[in-house]
Design a protein around this motif. Sequence first.
Motif, short mmCIF file in Angstrom:
data_model
loop_
_atom_site.label_atom_id
_atom_site.label_comp_id
_atom_site.label_asym_id
_atom_site.label_seq_id
_atom_site.Cartn_x
_atom_site.Cartn_y
_atom_site.Cartn_z
N TYR A 89 -5.60 9.05 -2.11
CA TYR A 89 -4.95 9.27 -0.83
C TYR A 89 -3.93 8.16 -0.54
CZ TYR A 89 -4.26 9.11 4.20
OH TYR A 89 -3.70 9.03 5.45
N PHE A 90 -4.34 6.90 -0.81
CA PHE A 90 -3.46 5.76 -0.56
C PHE A 90 -2.20 5.84 -1.42
CE2 PHE A 90 -2.31 1.24 -1.26
CZ PHE A 90 -1.94 0.94 0.03
N TYR A 91 -2.40 6.29 -2.67
CA TYR A 91 -1.25 6.40 -3.59
C TYR A 91 -0.24 7.38 -3.01
CZ TYR A 91 1.58 8.08 -7.42
OH TYR A 91 2.63 8.47 -8.19
N PHE A 92 -0.71 8.56 -2.55
CA PHE A 92 0.23 9.53 -2.02
C PHE A 92 0.89 9.02 -0.73
CE2 PHE A 92 -2.04 12.66 -4.67
CZ PHE A 92 -0.95 13.28 -5.26
N HIS A 93 0.15 8.31 0.07
CA HIS A 93 0.71 7.77 1.31
C HIS A 93 1.79 6.74 1.01
CE1 HIS A 93 0.75 7.05 5.61
NE2 HIS A 93 0.86 5.75 5.34
N VAL A 94 1.55 5.85 0.07
CA VAL A 94 2.54 4.82 -0.30
C VAL A 94 3.75 5.47 -0.95
CG1 VAL A 94 2.95 2.84 -1.79
CG2 VAL A 94 0.85 2.98 -0.45
N ALA A 95 3.47 6.50 -1.82
CA ALA A 95 4.59 7.18 -2.47
C ALA A 95 5.51 7.82 -1.44
CB ALA A 95 4.07 8.23 -3.44
N ASP A 96 4.92 8.35 -0.37
CA ASP A 96 5.76 8.92 0.68
C ASP A 96 6.59 7.86 1.39
OD1 ASP A 96 4.92 11.44 0.19
OD2 ASP A 96 3.32 11.43 1.70
N SER A 97 6.11 6.59 1.33
CA SER A 97 6.86 5.51 1.99
C SER A 97 8.03 5.02 1.14
CB SER A 97 5.92 4.33 2.31
OG SER A 97 4.87 4.78 3.14
N GLY A 98 8.09 5.49 -0.12
CA GLY A 98 9.21 5.14 -1.00
C GLY A 98 9.02 3.84 -1.74
N VAL A 99 7.80 3.22 -1.73
CA VAL A 99 7.55 1.99 -2.49
C VAL A 99 6.41 2.23 -3.44
CG1 VAL A 99 8.43 0.49 -0.65
CG2 VAL A 99 6.02 1.12 -0.69
N LEU A 100 6.39 1.50 -4.55
CA LEU A 100 5.32 1.64 -5.52
C LEU A 100 4.12 0.83 -5.13
CD1 LEU A 100 4.42 2.94 -8.15
CD2 LEU A 100 5.41 0.97 -9.38
N PHE A 101 4.34 -0.38 -4.61
CA PHE A 101 3.26 -1.24 -4.16
C PHE A 101 3.51 -1.63 -2.71
CE2 PHE A 101 3.59 -1.98 -8.73
CZ PHE A 101 2.30 -1.70 -9.14
N PRO A 102 2.52 -1.57 -1.87
CA PRO A 102 2.72 -1.93 -0.46
C PRO A 102 2.96 -3.42 -0.33
CG PRO A 102 0.38 -1.54 -0.91
CD PRO A 102 1.11 -1.17 -2.15
N ASP A 103 3.85 -3.78 0.56
CA ASP A 103 4.16 -5.20 0.76
C ASP A 103 4.00 -5.60 2.21
OD1 ASP A 103 6.17 -3.73 1.75
OD2 ASP A 103 7.80 -4.74 0.68
N GLU A 104 3.58 -4.69 3.06
CA GLU A 104 3.39 -5.01 4.46
C GLU A 104 1.99 -4.58 4.89
OE1 GLU A 104 6.36 -3.35 6.90
OE2 GLU A 104 8.05 -4.09 5.68
N ALA A 105 1.43 -5.30 5.89
CA ALA A 105 0.08 -5.03 6.37
C ALA A 105 -0.05 -3.63 6.96
CB ALA A 105 -0.32 -6.08 7.42
N LYS A 106 0.99 -3.15 7.58
CA LYS A 106 0.90 -1.84 8.20
C LYS A 106 0.74 -0.72 7.18
CE LYS A 106 5.91 -1.20 8.37
NZ LYS A 106 7.06 -0.91 9.27
N ASP A 107 1.11 -1.04 5.89
CA ASP A 107 0.93 -0.01 4.87
C ASP A 107 -0.56 0.24 4.57
OD1 ASP A 107 3.64 0.41 4.59
OD2 ASP A 107 3.84 -1.21 3.10
N PHE A 108 -1.39 -0.74 4.95
CA PHE A 108 -2.81 -0.58 4.68
C PHE A 108 -3.55 0.11 5.82
CE2 PHE A 108 -1.57 -4.03 1.91
CZ PHE A 108 -2.24 -3.76 0.74
N VAL A 109 -2.81 0.41 6.92
CA VAL A 109 -3.48 1.04 8.07
C VAL A 109 -4.08 2.40 7.69
CG1 VAL A 109 -3.11 1.98 10.38
CG2 VAL A 109 -2.07 -0.19 9.72
#
Length: 529
Positions: free
Chosen positions: A91-111
């Motif tokens: 689920y996290f992978y698809f959510h990050v992929a929708d954000s346009g980044v491969l690895f999250p770099d901000e805390a809000k990406d982990f929400v």
Amino acid sequence: MKHAPTMRRLAPSSLPRGLLTALVRPTTPPLSVGVAVAVAFIAAETLLVYRLKQVGPEAYGAIFLLGVLVISAGWGFGLALATSIASAVVYFYFHVADSGVLFPDEAKDFVALLVFLPVALSANILGRQARIRAIESEHRRHEADRAAAMAGALAEQQAALRRVATLVARGVSPAEIYPTAVAELSRGLKVQNVTLVRYVKEGAHVVVGARDDNGDPILPGGEFLPMEGDNVAALIYRTRAPARMDTYDGATGPTADRIRRLGLTSAVGAPIIVDDRMWGALIVGSAGTERLSTDTEHRIRDFAYLIAIAIANAETRAELTASRARIVTAADQARRRFERDLHDGAQQRVVSLGLEVRGVEESVPADQPALREQVAHIAAGLTAISSDLREISRGIHPAILSRGGLGPGIKALARRSTVPVALDVDIDSRLPEQVEVAAYYVVAEALTNAAKHAKASEISVRATTETGDLRLDISDDGVGGAVVGGGTGLIGLKDRVEALAGRLEIIGPPEGGTRLIATIPVDAEPLGL
């Protein structure tokens, strides 16, 4: 990411009932199946997400929670937790992929991940609770089934005991009760190897033996079982208490060898104690490997107790009948002796005196008519006394039976009756003396009662011998109402007939008429003599 996704709670009630029933089971399927199901769900969910990407990321969580719920409901907590983490990663992978980044770099990406994991764990707990409830429900169902089965078995056992107890209460002979008790116990325990034995010197005899599926005896009646060595019958005899042998391996003695040849591996039995003496034992054998339950001992003991009561009752009845027979026979013998003494003594003496007086009468001179008249009066008195003694003698013991038998005796009674008698006597041979005497007195008492109490105008007497029995059927057209013990002498007749293993039935309806039916075995001997 512009906003945290909105998660949808997926309760167990939202699953189709058939699927939930299939998944939420008390028994856990194999772990390998659970792993395969988890992988299949994650793969299916991944493919489904690809299809639903245009809908928006908020739909992803609900999809990935489906697999978590299924695994938590069907398998253990460990696999469900692993499935939750794997689903969260995907689920996290698809959510990050929708954000346009491969690895999250901000805390809000982990929400999104922090929201998904608690919901996944909650779904895990819900599934686990559903499983626990299913286990509890299944346990209650099993307990209810077991209680119902126990209640049914108890009811069946009580019904079997009642059937045997009814036979005991009716006074059925033990010979008829033995096979019934063995059959009821065999049916109740669902075993074939039920055996009733009676103890004799240095061993036991099989009274009723078990039978196989073809009805052939496994242990035939009359077979002798020695008491040497190790066997349940010997243990019961020595301890006077229920006994068991959970295995015959290593047991010694000829009886143990016989039991092993029958294929039996264990046995349980209970004693049959009658009047504080060891009469016998009731034994159940098993060919199975499982130990016979303690309940088996209780059930055997209940049947053994009923058999003991039946034997004690039969012995008491036999003793009572024998005592009655001895009294009746002794009375007949006393009557016979008295009749003989009366006939050979007083009656002969009176006849002799009568003849002497007649001689004196002839010698009286003709010129003394008064003296001759007095002597003639004395001679007539002696003749009357002789006639009275003859009638008394006939009433004490019917001499006509000794001379002619029962047929002429009944005809003589009919001739002397003050009420007309219709006779039908079909007896073409002599019967045993005790049978003829009993039948004679039955007819005599019936005729006397009809004349004295019934106010009858006609009596019918039928006497026949058929199927080995003498049957008397006496009826009148009197007032009726006759009963045994009503002061008519019928109780004495009943004792006399039953002392010869016969039956006496009195039918005296209040509306009128009395019928007496006596059946006496022709080969009857006084019981207990």
